[in-house]
Design an enzyme around this catalytic site. Structure first.
Site, PDB file in Angstrom:
ATOM      1  N   LYS A   1     -44.319  19.356 -44.452  1.00 35.26           N
ATOM      2  CA  LYS A   1     -43.597  18.087 -44.623  1.00 35.26           C
ATOM      3  C   LYS A   1     -44.246  17.235 -45.705  1.00 35.26           C
ATOM      4  CE  LYS A   1     -41.072  17.790 -40.313  1.00 35.26           C
ATOM      5  NZ  LYS A   1     -40.579  17.018 -39.195  1.00 35.26           N
TER       6      LYS A   1
ATOM      7  N   LYS B   1     -37.159  27.393 -42.239  1.00 36.18           N
ATOM      8  CA  LYS B   1     -36.426  27.161 -40.992  1.00 36.18           C
ATOM      9  C   LYS B   1     -35.298  26.157 -41.201  1.00 36.18           C
ATOM     10  CE  LYS B   1     -38.637  23.370 -38.599  1.00 36.18           C
ATOM     11  NZ  LYS B   1     -38.071  22.611 -37.519  1.00 36.18           N
TER      12      LYS B   1
ATOM     13  N   LYS C   1     -32.743  19.632 -39.603  1.00 35.32           N
ATOM     14  CA  LYS C   1     -31.687  18.614 -39.658  1.00 35.32           C
ATOM     15  C   LYS C   1     -31.855  17.665 -40.825  1.00 35.32           C
ATOM     16  CE  LYS C   1     -33.593  16.795 -35.467  1.00 35.32           C
ATOM     17  NZ  LYS C   1     -35.015  16.577 -35.772  1.00 35.32           N
TER      18      LYS C   1
HETATM   19  N1  AQP Z   1     -34.817  25.994 -36.970  1.00 37.32           N
HETATM   20  C1  AQP Z   1     -35.155  25.864 -35.689  1.00 37.32           C
HETATM   21  N2  AQP Z   1     -35.010  26.900 -34.834  1.00 37.32           N
HETATM   22  C2  AQP Z   1     -35.336  26.764 -33.531  1.00 37.32           C
HETATM   23  N3  AQP Z   1     -35.814  25.625 -32.992  1.00 37.32           N
HETATM   24  C3  AQP Z   1     -35.970  24.568 -33.801  1.00 37.32           C
HETATM   25  N4  AQP Z   1     -36.418  23.314 -33.596  1.00 37.32           N
HETATM   26  C4  AQP Z   1     -36.382  22.638 -34.761  1.00 37.32           C
HETATM   27  N5  AQP Z   1     -35.914  23.413 -35.743  1.00 37.32           N
HETATM   28  C5  AQP Z   1     -35.655  24.624 -35.189  1.00 37.32           C
HETATM   29  C6  AQP Z   1     -36.831  22.786 -32.299  1.00 37.32           C
HETATM   30  O1  AQP Z   1     -36.058  21.641 -32.033  1.00 37.32           O
HETATM   31  C7  AQP Z   1     -36.831  20.711 -31.269  1.00 37.32           C
HETATM   32  C8  AQP Z   1     -36.719  19.344 -31.842  1.00 37.32           C
HETATM   33  O2  AQP Z   1     -37.300  19.295 -33.106  1.00 37.32           O
HETATM   34  P1  AQP Z   1     -37.779  17.901 -33.674  1.00 37.32           P
HETATM   35  O3  AQP Z   1     -36.635  16.999 -33.831  1.00 37.32           O
HETATM   36  O4  AQP Z   1     -38.882  17.372 -32.859  1.00 37.32           O
HETATM   37  O5  AQP Z   1     -38.399  18.188 -35.060  1.00 37.32           O
HETATM   38  P2  AQP Z   1     -38.528  19.438 -35.954  1.00 37.32           P
HETATM   39  O6  AQP Z   1     -39.156  20.565 -35.208  1.00 37.32           O
HETATM   40  O7  AQP Z   1     -39.220  18.989 -37.186  1.00 37.32           O
HETATM   41  O8  AQP Z   1     -36.987  19.784 -36.219  1.00 37.32           O
HETATM   42  P3  AQP Z   1     -36.160  19.655 -37.548  1.00 37.32           P
HETATM   43  O9  AQP Z   1     -34.748  19.944 -37.231  1.00 37.32           O
HETATM   44  O10 AQP Z   1     -36.810  20.475 -38.619  1.00 37.32           O
HETATM   45  O11 AQP Z   1     -36.285  18.123 -37.884  1.00 37.32           O
HETATM   46  P4  AQP Z   1     -36.747  17.447 -39.214  1.00 37.32           P
HETATM   47  O12 AQP Z   1     -35.817  17.964 -40.251  1.00 37.32           O
HETATM   48  O13 AQP Z   1     -36.627  15.994 -38.980  1.00 37.32           O
HETATM   49  O14 AQP Z   1     -38.160  17.877 -39.439  1.00 37.32           O
HETATM   50  C9  AQP Z   1     -38.265  21.238 -31.260  1.00 37.32           C
HETATM   51  O15 AQP Z   1     -38.512  21.817 -29.994  1.00 37.32           O
HETATM   52  C10 AQP Z   1     -38.265  22.297 -32.318  1.00 37.32           C
HETATM   53  O16 AQP Z   1     -39.148  23.346 -32.018  1.00 37.32           O
END
Ligand code: AQP
Length: 326
Positions: free
Chosen positions: A111, A192, A195
């Protein structure tokens, strides 16, 4: 019943990656466990957010929790900022965590690379996550595969804290989905699905229209092999699509490979798009109703009361152990 805790950041609309990797499991686990699910809005500001949008996304995510089937009669749902103990505990945790430990986190490194200016909160993020988990005495934490390192950090922290101060905190364990725990970007099977991806074609959000879903899946990158095989090494993009298909249906990856043998990518993508639409449409219908209801606010209000009670107890245990107070 054993306690579980998990959260999602309102840093964008959740994707099918968040759904498959984490949120869907929240619903399945609420019967077996005493579950608490949080909208972790204070985590979201580790990267820049537009203030008005952040507030909207916080409420929207809470509505989505309910729309996927989290039942407020079984689970506690609350917004992180309604429970000040979370940020209060993060300070205590930071003062018991090595700088090197935080700098080693791969999510931080990923990040940080994407930001022009990195704030200290991005580095400190895992401490707040540790607080989220331990304040709810969680024995288990259902998360996606990308969170393994943060769960390990939490476990190490608890060991260190309990060794020093006595048996104060519950040591949690991660619960990870079996297959396809990491859904990859539709545009780059090496990163990965996220969002907050600036390239919207990389993800299917849970609120995308049928038209958007179909377009995104049809334009997902594939390869020049032209045959459906489940081979993560040679055909990672197709393997990712097969995993999404398998996760959202009752078919195994083998069933899918067999069903599309000799058919090429077109028909496979068409069916996958239909499948994703059929899973998301009923969720979206419930979501629209909830978002405009006062029921949602009542549920969050009640959730905050319960969560404050629980979290304040553990915070008091931590403060007492450390010697904060007089
Ligand atoms: N690509 C993914 N595949 C499976 N699980 C995923 N998670 C995130 N991306 C994937 C799981 O979703 C939960 C919530 O995630 P988060 O909002 O705490 O943050 P993150 O892991 O950083 O998810 P994002 O979508 O990538 O958000 P941004 O873009 O804001 O960084 C967690 O349990 C995570 O494992």
């Amino acid at each position: 019943k054993a306690r579980i805790f998990s959260g999602v950041q309102p840093s964008g609309t959740p994707t099918i990656g968040n759904y498959i990797g984490a949120m869907r499991g929240f619903v399945q686990l609420q019967d077996e466990y005493d579950a608490t699910y949080c909208v972790v809005n204070q985590h979201a500001i580790t990267v820049p957010q537009e203030p008005k949008r952040l507030k909207e996304m916080t409420r929207e995510l809470a509505a989505l929790y309910l729309a996927i089937g989290i039942d407020p009669n079984k689970s506690t749902i609350f917004v992180q900022s309604d429970v000040p103990a979370h940020t209060q505990s993060a300070w205590l945790i930071l003062c018991h965590t090595g700088l090197g430990e935080l700098e080693r986190m791969t999510q931080y490194k990923d990040k940080a690379q994407k930001q022009e200016a990195v704030n200290a909160g991005l580095l400190a993020y895992p401490a707040l996550m540790v607080g989220d988990i331990i304040l709810h005495d969680a024995a288990y934490v259902p998360v996606g595969d990308d969170q393994r390192q943060h769960i390990e950090l939490t476990r190490n922290f608890v060991d260190r804290f309990n060794n020093r101060y006595g048996d104060v905190l519950v040591k949690p364990e991660g619960i990870y989905p079996k297959a396809g725990a990491r859904v990859m970007s539709l545009q780059d099977p090496m990163s990965k699905m996220s969002k907050s991806d600036a390239n919207e074609r990389g993800f299917v959000s849970m609120l995308d229209t049928p038209n958007q879903i179909t377009k995104k899946i049809k334009s997902a990158v594939t390869d020049s092999i032209g045959e459906i095989n489940y081979d993560k090494e040679a055909q990672p993009a197709i393997a990712n699509l097969i995993e999404i298909y398998a996760n959202l249906s009752d078919k195994s990856t083998d069933d899918i490979v067999q069903a599309y043998a000799g058919k090429g990518y077109g028909p496979f993508k068409t069916d996958l798009a239909e499948l994703v639409v059929s899973v998301l449409e009923p969720i979206q219908t419930r979501y629209e109703k909830l978002l405009s209801s006062s029921e949602l606010d009542d549920i969050l209000h009640d959730g905050a009361i319960k969560a404050n009670e629980q979290a304040n107890q553990v915070l008091a245990r931590m403060n007492k152990a450390i010697g904060i107070g007089y």
